[in-house]
Design a protein around this motif. Structure first.
Motif, PDB file in Angstrom:
ATOM      1  N   THR A 141      48.089  96.124 -44.633  1.00 31.23           N
ATOM      2  CA  THR A 141      48.292  96.879 -43.766  1.00 31.23           C
ATOM      3  C   THR A 141      49.624  97.380 -43.592  1.00 31.23           C
ATOM      4  OG1 THR A 141      48.918  95.027 -42.013  1.00 31.23           O
ATOM      5  CG2 THR A 141      46.535  95.590 -42.065  1.00 31.23           C
TER       6      THR A 141
ATOM      7  N   VAL B 104      43.015  98.942 -42.196  1.00 33.98           N
ATOM      8  CA  VAL B 104      43.228  97.773 -43.303  1.00 33.98           C
ATOM      9  C   VAL B 104      42.984  98.606 -44.621  1.00 33.98           C
ATOM     10  CG1 VAL B 104      42.388  95.706 -44.088  1.00 33.98           C
ATOM     11  CG2 VAL B 104      42.743  95.896 -41.618  1.00 33.98           C
TER      12      VAL B 104
ATOM     13  N   ASN C 208      39.234 100.493 -43.921  1.00 35.38           N
ATOM     14  CA  ASN C 208      38.347  99.867 -42.976  1.00 35.38           C
ATOM     15  C   ASN C 208      36.949  99.912 -43.592  1.00 35.38           C
ATOM     16  OD1 ASN C 208      40.712  99.700 -41.605  1.00 35.38           O
ATOM     17  ND2 ASN C 208      40.211 101.579 -39.924  1.00 35.38           N
TER      18      ASN C 208
ATOM     19  N   ARG D 202      46.465  98.038 -37.122  1.00 33.17           N
ATOM     20  CA  ARG D 202      46.670  98.950 -38.036  1.00 33.17           C
ATOM     21  C   ARG D 202      45.251  99.090 -38.939  1.00 33.17           C
ATOM     22  NH1 ARG D 202      52.393 100.099 -40.194  1.00 33.17           N
ATOM     23  NH2 ARG D 202      53.586  99.252 -38.506  1.00 33.17           N
TER      24      ARG D 202
END
Length: 363
Positions: free
Chosen positions: A100, A78, A128, A76
């Protein structure tokens, strides 16, 4: 044909395309995230806050191949929240947390804090590693409630002259030691006298910036204690040293001599210098002016006769002085003495002004 196939194979080479798409997709999606919550702007020391991030997709899309194909992350996405303390030209990370956990509606709740220091901080939220819209934010961290244990007076002691206003400054701090910047704390103060069992209430003024002025007027010389209370609890007391004021003639004392003066013989009296409140002035060196009057003959009209050069004062030490007198006339004499430096001379022309600060006695 070989060249055509080789060219097509090179155009699909995986070593460049995923990286370019990862940066582009993460940045694009992060810029569409919407953050909300009070913790974006303000936070109180020792407390936790929450920031809600609305992502531009639902949780089902997170697990889809389309998301993973454009990212370097196999799992997933972050979300990271990081708080940095701004100090001069540098910053130190004081809080960091990742998650997440994204709800079905495409929202994530991020915890911020607790933090130990008040003042300006930097709050960064990334998806991300790409900053979401508005990040980084300026986070103002406010001090918590005043703590008596960590509040204190400025300085090690306060010194004031007897009868004059003494003002002490109390600085309120929270449980982490941060100085408060706003007023409103429940602050009171009293004075415990060392000269008696009396307790005097002091005046407290809220400056509105986390500091409080504690003021009092004390006439008794000595080392007293200023006791403050913050929220009902007591910080460390402050010594209040009250020193005597200038010598005040009417308050000075001439001791009764063990042996009364004898006509024609030099005699001495002991003078104790006191201020206007009766405190002994221990420092010596004060100059004194004085007059000695002897009883005049009955037919002279004026009951007193001025004796010239019949009086002198010398320093005995510790605020005490020796008065030297000599008169050839028997009977009660009038001795008038005053601290000379207050008036600047000893000429009879200013004796009228000196009488307001004189010490008189019959010897």
């Amino acid at each position: 044909m070989r060249n055509s196939s080789q060219s097509m194979s090179n155009s699909l080479a995986p070593q460049h395309l995923p990286l370019r798409r990862s940066v582009t997709v993460d940045d694009a999606r992060a810029s569409k995230c919407i953050c909300s919550g009070d913790a974006l702007r303000t936070l109180v020391v020792g407390e936790e806050g929450t920031v809600t991030v609305a992502l531009p997709f639902k949780s089902t899309a997170i697990r889809s191949h389309a998301w993973r194909a454009g990212s370097n992350y196999a799992d997933r996405p972050v979300l990271t929240v990081r708080v940095m303390r701004a100090r001069n030209k540098t910053s130190t990370v004081v809080f960091e947390e990742k998650t997440t956990a994204i709800l079905e509606a495409g929202r994530a709740h991020l915890r911020v804090g607790p933090l130990e220091h008040s003042g300006p901080h930097i709050l960064a939220i990334t998806l991300n590693h790409a900053h979401v819209a508005g990040s980084p934010f300026v986070l103002s961290v406010e001090a918590a409630a005043a703590s008596a244990e960590h509040s204190s007076f400025e300085g090690d002691e306060c010194r004031a002259v007897a009868g004059e206003r003494a003002v002490m400054i109390l600085v309120c701090r929270d449980a982490m030691g941060n100085a408060l910047t706003v007023g409103g704390a429940a602050v009171s103060a009293s004075i415990e006298l060392s000269t008696s069992d009396k307790i005097l209430q002091a005046d407290v003024t809220d400056h509105g910036d986390g500091t409080y002025a504690v003021a009092t007027t004390i006439s008794e010389a000595g080392t007293h204690r200023v006791v403050a209370r913050v929220g009902g609890f007591q910080p460390e007391a402050l010594p209040l040293v009250i020193v005597p004021g200038a010598p005040h003639g009417p308050s000075c004392r001439i001791a009764t001599p063990k042996r009364w003066p004898v006509a024609g013989e030099p005699s001495t009296l002991e003078l104790t210098a006191c201020d206007a409140h009766g405190n002994e002035v221990e420092q010596g060196g004060t100059r004194w002016g004085g007059l000695l009057d002897a009883p005049a003959p009955p037919d002279g009209g004026d009951p007193w006769r001025r004796l010239e050069g019949a009086l002198a004062v010398s320093v005995l030490g510790g605020g005490k002085y020796t008065i030297h007198i000599e008169s050839a006339t028997a009977g009660a004499h009038k001795l008038t003495i005053w601290p000379e430096w207050l008036f600047g001379g000893s000429e009879p022309s200013w004796l009228a002004a000196a009488r307001a600060n004189q010490c008189a006695a019959l010897v």
